[in-house]
Write a protein that holds these residues in place. Structure first.
Motif, PDB file in Angstrom:
ATOM      1  N   GLY A 144      37.892  -7.861 -47.080  1.00 51.12           N
ATOM      2  CA  GLY A 144      39.078  -7.240 -47.664  1.00 51.12           C
ATOM      3  C   GLY A 144      38.860  -5.764 -47.917  1.00 51.12           C
ATOM      4  N   LEU A 145      37.669  -5.410 -48.373  1.00 46.83           N
ATOM      5  CA  LEU A 145      37.348  -3.997 -48.610  1.00 46.83           C
ATOM      6  C   LEU A 145      37.346  -3.220 -47.289  1.00 46.83           C
ATOM      7  N   LYS A 146      36.801  -3.809 -46.238  1.00 47.37           N
ATOM      8  CA  LYS A 146      36.813  -3.156 -44.921  1.00 47.37           C
ATOM      9  C   LYS A 146      38.251  -2.938 -44.432  1.00 47.37           C
ATOM     10  N   ILE A 147      39.093  -3.941 -44.649  1.00 46.47           N
ATOM     11  CA  ILE A 147      40.499  -3.830 -44.230  1.00 46.47           C
ATOM     12  C   ILE A 147      41.187  -2.711 -45.015  1.00 46.47           C
ATOM     13  N   LEU A 148      40.953  -2.665 -46.335  1.00 46.99           N
ATOM     14  CA  LEU A 148      41.555  -1.624 -47.173  1.00 46.99           C
ATOM     15  C   LEU A 148      41.095  -0.233 -46.751  1.00 46.99           C
ATOM     16  N   GLU A 149      39.788  -0.076 -46.567  1.00 46.36           N
ATOM     17  CA  GLU A 149      39.262   1.235 -46.176  1.00 46.36           C
ATOM     18  C   GLU A 149      39.835   1.678 -44.834  1.00 46.36           C
ATOM     19  N   MET A 150      39.910   0.744 -43.871  1.00 45.18           N
ATOM     20  CA  MET A 150      40.467   1.069 -42.562  1.00 45.18           C
ATOM     21  C   MET A 150      41.950   1.445 -42.688  1.00 45.18           C
ATOM     22  N   SER A 151      42.691   0.689 -43.499  1.00 40.44           N
ATOM     23  CA  SER A 151      44.118   0.959 -43.685  1.00 40.44           C
ATOM     24  C   SER A 151      44.344   2.358 -44.255  1.00 40.44           C
ATOM     25  N   LYS A 152      43.530   2.744 -45.223  1.00 39.56           N
ATOM     26  CA  LYS A 152      43.652   4.083 -45.804  1.00 39.56           C
ATOM     27  C   LYS A 152      43.270   5.155 -44.786  1.00 39.56           C
ATOM     28  N   GLU A 153      42.157   4.936 -44.097  1.00 36.67           N
ATOM     29  CA  GLU A 153      41.661   5.908 -43.124  1.00 36.67           C
ATOM     30  C   GLU A 153      42.666   6.157 -42.007  1.00 36.67           C
ATOM     31  N   LYS A 154      43.331   5.096 -41.548  1.00 42.72           N
ATOM     32  CA  LYS A 154      44.257   5.210 -40.414  1.00 42.72           C
ATOM     33  C   LYS A 154      45.667   5.621 -40.856  1.00 42.72           C
ATOM     34  N   GLY A 155      45.901   5.670 -42.166  1.00 45.17           N
ATOM     35  CA  GLY A 155      47.230   6.011 -42.660  1.00 45.17           C
ATOM     36  C   GLY A 155      48.211   4.858 -42.571  1.00 45.17           C
ATOM     37  N   TRP A 156      47.694   3.625 -42.517  1.00 42.92           N
ATOM     38  CA  TRP A 156      48.550   2.438 -42.385  1.00 42.92           C
ATOM     39  C   TRP A 156      48.900   1.809 -43.728  1.00 42.92           C
ATOM     40  N   LEU A 157      48.228   2.216 -44.785  1.00 40.69           N
ATOM     41  CA  LEU A 157      48.474   1.605 -46.088  1.00 40.69           C
ATOM     42  C   LEU A 157      49.799   2.098 -46.648  1.00 40.69           C
ATOM     43  N   VAL A 158      50.646   1.163 -46.995  1.00 40.62           N
ATOM     44  CA  VAL A 158      51.895   1.492 -47.672  1.00 40.62           C
ATOM     45  C   VAL A 158      51.691   1.065 -49.128  1.00 40.62           C
ATOM     46  N   PRO A 159      51.416   2.030 -50.005  1.00 39.03           N
ATOM     47  CA  PRO A 159      51.108   1.664 -51.385  1.00 39.03           C
ATOM     48  C   PRO A 159      52.356   1.247 -52.147  1.00 39.03           C
ATOM     49  N   PRO A 160      52.175   0.450 -53.175  1.00 39.42           N
ATOM     50  CA  PRO A 160      53.304   0.161 -54.065  1.00 39.42           C
ATOM     51  C   PRO A 160      53.628   1.431 -54.840  1.00 39.42           C
ATOM     52  N   PRO A 161      54.739   1.427 -55.590  1.00 37.25           N
ATOM     53  CA  PRO A 161      55.045   2.631 -56.376  1.00 37.25           C
ATOM     54  C   PRO A 161      53.845   3.017 -57.237  1.00 37.25           C
ATOM     55  N   LEU A 162      53.490   4.299 -57.154  1.00 44.32           N
ATOM     56  CA  LEU A 162      52.328   4.791 -57.890  1.00 44.32           C
ATOM     57  C   LEU A 162      52.771   5.374 -59.228  1.00 44.32           C
ATOM     58  N   HIS A 163      52.026   5.089 -60.242  1.00 42.75           N
ATOM     59  CA  HIS A 163      52.305   5.602 -61.575  1.00 42.75           C
ATOM     60  C   HIS A 163      51.494   6.883 -61.739  1.00 42.75           C
ATOM     61  N   VAL A 164      52.124   8.009 -61.459  1.00 38.62           N
ATOM     62  CA  VAL A 164      51.386   9.287 -61.508  1.00 38.62           C
ATOM     63  C   VAL A 164      51.641  10.050 -62.793  1.00 38.62           C
ATOM     64  N   LYS A 165      52.769   9.797 -63.438  1.00 41.98           N
ATOM     65  CA  LYS A 165      53.062  10.493 -64.689  1.00 41.98           C
ATOM     66  C   LYS A 165      52.473   9.675 -65.838  1.00 41.98           C
ATOM     67  N   ARG A 166      51.527  10.286 -66.511  1.00 45.13           N
ATOM     68  CA  ARG A 166      50.868   9.594 -67.620  1.00 45.13           C
ATOM     69  C   ARG A 166      51.425  10.098 -68.934  1.00 45.13           C
ATOM     70  N   PRO A 167      51.529   9.203 -69.900  1.00 46.76           N
ATOM     71  CA  PRO A 167      52.032   9.666 -71.208  1.00 46.76           C
ATOM     72  C   PRO A 167      51.027  10.654 -71.834  1.00 46.76           C
ATOM     73  N   GLU A 168      51.573  11.572 -72.589  1.00 45.55           N
ATOM     74  CA  GLU A 168      50.693  12.544 -73.264  1.00 45.55           C
ATOM     75  C   GLU A 168      49.918  11.846 -74.356  1.00 45.55           C
ATOM     76  N   GLN A 169      48.665  12.254 -74.497  1.00 45.87           N
ATOM     77  CA  GLN A 169      47.810  11.694 -75.528  1.00 45.87           C
ATOM     78  C   GLN A 169      48.200  12.290 -76.889  1.00 45.87           C
ATOM     79  N   VAL A 170      48.278  11.433 -77.868  1.00 48.58           N
ATOM     80  CA  VAL A 170      48.565  11.887 -79.223  1.00 48.58           C
ATOM     81  C   VAL A 170      47.230  12.064 -79.936  1.00 48.58           C
ATOM     82  N   GLU A 171      47.028  13.246 -80.459  1.00 42.83           N
ATOM     83  CA  GLU A 171      45.767  13.499 -81.154  1.00 42.83           C
ATOM     84  C   GLU A 171      45.898  13.090 -82.597  1.00 42.83           C
ATOM     85  N   LYS A 172      44.832  12.531 -83.110  1.00 48.62           N
ATOM     86  CA  LYS A 172      44.806  12.064 -84.500  1.00 48.62           C
ATOM     87  C   LYS A 172      44.263  13.086 -85.433  1.00 48.62           C
TER      88      LYS A 172
END
Length: 172
Positions: A144-172
Motif C-alpha cells: 500500500g505504501l508503494k502504491i501511495l508513493e507511486m501515485s504521488k510521484e506520477k501525479g495520479w493521486l486525487v486527494p480528498p478535500p485538504l484542511h489547510v486553514k488551521r484555527p489560530e492558537q489561543v495563548e493562555k
C-alpha cells in the motif's frame, strides 16, 4: 486446555477461522485474475511492477490458505483459469483501463484486505492463523505504501478535500 493445547497446527479451526481462511483464498484467487487483467491494461512500468508484486502475493496467499484448508479436511475452490495474454495496443481505447484508474482500485483493494487481515487476526484463537494474517497485513501495508508513493510521484493521486486553514492558537 485439552484440545486447544500443544501445537496450534494440530488444533481444530473454529468455524469463523475456517470460513475466513476459505473466503481469503477465494478473494486471493479472484485478485490473481483481476490483477492479471490490470497488468495487460497497464502501460506504466512501475505500475506493472507493483501489479507483479500483488499477483505474487495473492498466489502465495491462495496457496497457503488452501494448504490450511486441505490439512483440516475442507475443500478449497479450484483456481480460476489462466487469463489469455493481451497486448495493451490491442485493447480498444474505450475498453482499456487507464493507469490512473487502476492505481486507486488496487490501493482501495489493498486497504480493504488489510482490514480483513486485522479482523481475522482478532477472531483467531489459533496462533498460527493469527500470525499468518499478521504477515499478510504487514506485506499489504508495505505494498500500500508503494502504491501511495507511486501515485504521488506520477501525479495520479486525487486527494480528498485538504484542511489547510488551521484555527489560530489561543495563548493562555
Amino acid at each position: 486446555m485439552g484440545v486447544l493445547s500443544g501445537n496450534p497446527k494440530d488444533e481444530p479451526l473454529h468455524y469463523g477461522e475456517a470460513f475466513d481462511v476459505w473466503a481469503f483464498s477465494v478473494k486471493a484467487k479472484g485478485c490473481i485474475s483481476v490483477y492479471q487483467a490490470y497488468h495487460y491494461h497497464a502501460g506504466d512500468k512501475d505500475l506493472k511492477n507493483i501489479l507483479d508484486d500483488l499477483i505474487n502475493q495473492a498466489e502465495l496467499e491462495a496457496k497457503e490458505c488452501d494448504q490450511i484448508l486441505i490439512n483440516n479436511g475442507i475443500a478449497a475452490i479450484p483456481n480460476l483459469p489462466e487469463r489469455p495474454e493481451a497486448k495493451l495496443e490491442e485493447i480498444p481505447v474505450g475498453a482499456r483501463f487507464a493507469d490512473q484508474e487502476i492505481t486507486p482500485l488496487i490501493a482501495a483493494d489493498t486497504a480493504a484486505s488489510m482490514v480483513a487481515c486485522s479482523q481475522i487476526m482478532g477472531k483467531s484463537i489459533r496462533e498460527d492463523i493469527g500470525a499468518l494474517f499478521g504477515k499478510y497485513h504487514l506485506t499489504k501495508a508495505a505494498l500500500g505504501l508503494k502504491i501511495l508513493e507511486m501515485s504521488k510521484e506520477k501525479g495520479w493521486l486525487v486527494p480528498p478535500p485538504l484542511h489547510v486553514k488551521r484555527p489560530e492558537q489561543v495563548e493562555k
